[in-house]
Scaffold this motif. Structure first.
Motif, mmCIF file in Angstrom:
data_model
loop_
_atom_site.group_PDB
_atom_site.id
_atom_site.type_symbol
_atom_site.label_atom_id
_atom_site.label_comp_id
_atom_site.label_asym_id
_atom_site.label_seq_id
_atom_site.Cartn_x
_atom_site.Cartn_y
_atom_site.Cartn_z
ATOM 1 N N SER A 1 0.841 -1.201 0.000
ATOM 2 C CA SER A 1 0.000 0.000 0.000
ATOM 3 C C SER A 1 0.876 1.251 0.000
ATOM 4 C CB SER A 1 -0.934 0.000 1.205
ATOM 5 O OG SER A 1 -0.213 -0.022 2.399
ATOM 6 N N ALA A 2 0.262 2.393 -0.267
ATOM 7 C CA ALA A 2 0.992 3.643 -0.364
ATOM 8 C C ALA A 2 1.620 4.025 0.973
ATOM 9 C CB ALA A 2 0.035 4.748 -0.818
ATOM 10 N N VAL A 3 2.798 4.648 0.893
ATOM 11 C CA VAL A 3 3.453 5.178 2.087
ATOM 12 C C VAL A 3 3.114 6.658 2.170
ATOM 13 C CG1 VAL A 3 5.638 5.612 3.234
ATOM 14 C CG2 VAL A 3 5.309 3.482 1.956
ATOM 15 N N ILE A 4 2.552 7.060 3.292
ATOM 16 C CA ILE A 4 2.053 8.422 3.472
ATOM 17 C C ILE A 4 2.821 9.094 4.596
ATOM 18 C CG2 ILE A 4 -0.016 9.821 3.884
ATOM 19 C CD1 ILE A 4 -1.622 7.153 3.322
ATOM 20 N N SER A 5 3.309 10.286 4.331
ATOM 21 C CA SER A 5 3.999 11.042 5.376
ATOM 22 C C SER A 5 3.300 12.377 5.572
ATOM 23 C CB SER A 5 5.481 11.246 5.028
ATOM 24 O OG SER A 5 5.613 11.948 3.811
ATOM 25 N N GLN A 6 3.417 12.902 6.778
ATOM 26 C CA GLN A 6 2.852 14.199 7.111
ATOM 27 C C GLN A 6 3.909 15.028 7.825
ATOM 28 O OE1 GLN A 6 -1.507 12.646 8.428
ATOM 29 N NE2 GLN A 6 -1.128 14.807 8.839
ATOM 30 N N LYS A 7 3.903 16.322 7.511
ATOM 31 C CA LYS A 7 4.772 17.254 8.211
ATOM 32 C C LYS A 7 3.969 18.474 8.624
ATOM 33 C CE LYS A 7 9.009 16.474 5.514
ATOM 34 N NZ LYS A 7 9.994 17.160 4.651
ATOM 35 N N PRO A 8 4.190 19.054 9.795
ATOM 36 C CA PRO A 8 5.009 18.495 10.864
ATOM 37 C C PRO A 8 4.269 17.373 11.575
ATOM 38 C CG PRO A 8 3.937 20.469 11.639
ATOM 39 C CD PRO A 8 3.526 20.305 10.189
ATOM 40 N N SER A 9 4.968 16.613 12.400
ATOM 41 C CA SER A 9 4.298 15.568 13.178
ATOM 42 C C SER A 9 3.555 16.168 14.364
ATOM 43 C CB SER A 9 5.320 14.539 13.655
ATOM 44 O OG SER A 9 6.309 15.164 14.448
ATOM 45 N N ARG A 10 4.080 17.267 14.862
ATOM 46 C CA ARG A 10 3.406 17.992 15.935
ATOM 47 C C ARG A 10 3.879 19.430 15.951
ATOM 48 N NH1 ARG A 10 3.532 15.612 21.063
ATOM 49 N NH2 ARG A 10 3.505 13.573 20.086
ATOM 50 N N ASP A 11 3.041 20.285 16.516
ATOM 51 C CA ASP A 11 3.434 21.688 16.643
ATOM 52 C C ASP A 11 2.614 22.342 17.745
ATOM 53 O OD1 ASP A 11 4.373 24.082 14.024
ATOM 54 O OD2 ASP A 11 4.735 24.084 16.195
ATOM 55 N N ILE A 12 3.217 23.327 18.343
ATOM 56 C CA ILE A 12 2.532 24.174 19.323
ATOM 57 C C ILE A 12 2.517 25.575 18.748
ATOM 58 C CG2 ILE A 12 2.517 25.060 21.677
ATOM 59 C CD1 ILE A 12 4.126 22.556 22.496
ATOM 60 N N CYS A 13 1.318 26.132 18.598
ATOM 61 C CA CYS A 13 1.172 27.417 17.923
ATOM 62 C C CYS A 13 0.421 28.401 18.798
ATOM 63 C CB CYS A 13 0.422 27.245 16.595
ATOM 64 S SG CYS A 13 1.223 26.123 15.442
ATOM 65 N N GLN A 14 0.644 29.670 18.515
ATOM 66 C CA GLN A 14 -0.057 30.698 19.277
ATOM 67 C C GLN A 14 -1.373 31.049 18.604
ATOM 68 O OE1 GLN A 14 2.436 34.092 20.065
ATOM 69 N NE2 GLN A 14 3.438 33.022 21.768
ATOM 70 N N ARG A 15 -2.294 31.435 19.425
ATOM 71 C CA ARG A 15 -3.611 31.892 18.950
ATOM 72 C C ARG A 15 -3.431 32.963 17.895
ATOM 73 N NH1 ARG A 15 -8.512 32.695 22.182
ATOM 74 N NH2 ARG A 15 -7.327 31.864 23.935
ATOM 75 N N GLY A 16 -4.244 32.875 16.826
ATOM 76 C CA GLY A 16 -4.238 33.894 15.789
ATOM 77 C C GLY A 16 -3.278 33.625 14.640
ATOM 78 N N THR A 17 -2.397 32.651 14.800
ATOM 79 C CA THR A 17 -1.455 32.319 13.725
ATOM 80 C C THR A 17 -2.038 31.221 12.840
ATOM 81 O OG1 THR A 17 -0.298 30.673 15.086
ATOM 82 C CG2 THR A 17 0.488 32.954 15.197
ATOM 83 N N SER A 18 -1.294 30.853 11.802
ATOM 84 C CA SER A 18 -1.725 29.807 10.881
ATOM 85 C C SER A 18 -0.648 28.737 10.775
ATOM 86 C CB SER A 18 -1.987 30.398 9.490
ATOM 87 O OG SER A 18 -3.030 31.335 9.529
ATOM 88 N N LEU A 19 -1.057 27.527 10.485
ATOM 89 C CA LEU A 19 -0.138 26.413 10.308
ATOM 90 C C LEU A 19 -0.528 25.644 9.047
ATOM 91 C CD1 LEU A 19 2.168 24.589 11.501
ATOM 92 C CD2 LEU A 19 0.318 23.162 12.427
ATOM 93 N N THR A 20 0.463 25.329 8.237
ATOM 94 C CA THR A 20 0.216 24.516 7.050
ATOM 95 C C THR A 20 0.778 23.119 7.265
ATOM 96 O OG1 THR A 20 0.185 26.393 5.540
ATOM 97 C CG2 THR A 20 0.676 24.243 4.585
ATOM 98 N N ILE A 21 -0.075 22.132 7.056
ATOM 99 C CA ILE A 21 0.280 20.720 7.211
ATOM 100 C C ILE A 21 0.417 20.102 5.823
ATOM 101 C CG2 ILE A 21 -0.453 18.506 8.160
ATOM 102 C CD1 ILE A 21 -2.250 20.169 10.118
ATOM 103 N N GLN A 22 1.492 19.362 5.642
ATOM 104 C CA GLN A 22 1.732 18.735 4.343
ATOM 105 C C GLN A 22 1.466 17.237 4.412
ATOM 106 O OE1 GLN A 22 5.736 19.555 3.108
ATOM 107 N NE2 GLN A 22 5.467 21.762 3.213
ATOM 108 N N CYS A 23 0.943 16.708 3.334
ATOM 109 C CA CYS A 23 0.715 15.267 3.197
ATOM 110 C C CYS A 23 1.345 14.830 1.881
ATOM 111 C CB CYS A 23 -0.782 14.970 3.212
ATOM 112 S SG CYS A 23 -1.198 13.228 3.010
ATOM 113 N N GLN A 24 2.295 13.912 1.972
ATOM 114 C CA GLN A 24 3.031 13.438 0.796
ATOM 115 C C GLN A 24 2.856 11.928 0.675
ATOM 116 O OE1 GLN A 24 5.405 15.322 -1.448
ATOM 117 N NE2 GLN A 24 4.842 13.461 -2.551
ATOM 118 N N VAL A 25 2.541 11.472 -0.527
ATOM 119 C CA VAL A 25 2.372 10.037 -0.778
ATOM 120 C C VAL A 25 3.449 9.597 -1.759
ATOM 121 C CG1 VAL A 25 0.689 8.243 -1.329
ATOM 122 C CG2 VAL A 25 -0.111 10.494 -0.608
#
Lengths: 115, 111
Positions: A1-25
């Motif tokens: 089956s496909a190998v799927i990775s995500q970045k970041p694995s975890r993050d702590i962010c402050q209120r009001g900011t944005s975070l982009t999560i990547q998914c690569q197959v």
């Protein structure tokens, strides 16, 4: 089956900011989905990531808050915008590898904490 | 509203016993059903899927589907402590390949 990775694995962010999560197959897949899982809860579908076009959002989720891109058949991003503590959750991408299949396979997830 | 329902548990069985996990669904149009295992802190892992009425066996796992009763089950034979996890049942929501998810059943296998 496909190998799927995500970045970041975890993050702590402050209120009001944005975070982009990547998914690569590691191979081309037909369908990609983004889910959220709150602690101790089941999976909630955020949207279907459509290759080359706008994502299809589920009720309660909007593009301004969760913009999604899928530029090709192996990659997608989910942005969590203007974050609040209520956005603290695990975010998961899943894929359906091939046409005619229905089984979804999940990436390892991104654990987000918003302070 | 299409729903998949599971007993939340926890279900507790002794090591070596048969664990029986059950799921009912509301949408008669659902054709395919999936069982995922999720360890604490990990993502869901597909362990079985079933499309046809009857039983489907894979190693220690047997999935059972009864479309007339709208009932899906997962049997785990010779349960091991490593089977302790949350088991999620899901059914398809139609041609868009989205899935409808149950809330999960927590299984504890006691040595």
């Amino acid at each position: 089956s496909a190998v799927i990775s995500q970045k970041p694995s975890r993050d702590i962010c402050q209120r009001g900011t944005s975070l982009t999560i990547q998914c690569q197959v590691d191979s081309q897949v037909t369908m990609m989905f983004w889910y959220r899982q709150q602690p101790g809860q089941s999976l909630t579908l955020i949207a279907t990531a459509n290759q080359g076009s706008e994502a299809t959002y589920e009720s309660g989720f909007v593009i301004d808050k969760f913009p999604i891109s899928r530029p090709n058949l192996t990659f997608s991003t989910l942005t969590v915008s203007n974050m609040s503590p209520e956005d603290s959750s695990i975010y998961l991408c899943s894929v359906v590898p091939a046409e005619g299949e229905r089984e979804q396979y999940f990436g390892p997830g991104t654990r987000l904490t918003v302070t | 509203q299409k729903e998949v329902e599971q007993n939340s548990g926890p279900l507790s069985v002794p090591e070596g016993a048969i664990a029986s996990l059950n799921c009912t669904y509301s949408d008669r149009g659902s054709q395919s059903f999936f069982w995922y295992r999720q360890y604490s802190g990990k993502s869901p892992e597909l362990i079985m899927f079933i499309y046809s009425n009857g039983d489907k066996e894979d190693g220690r796992f047997t999935a059972q589907l009864n479309k007339a009763s709208q009932y899906v089950s997962l049997l785990i034979r010779d349960s091991q402590p490593s089977d302790s996890a949350t088991y999620l049942c899901a059914g398809d929501a139609g041609n868009n390949r989205k899935l409808i998810w149950g809330l999960g059943t927590s299984l504890a296998v006691n040595p």
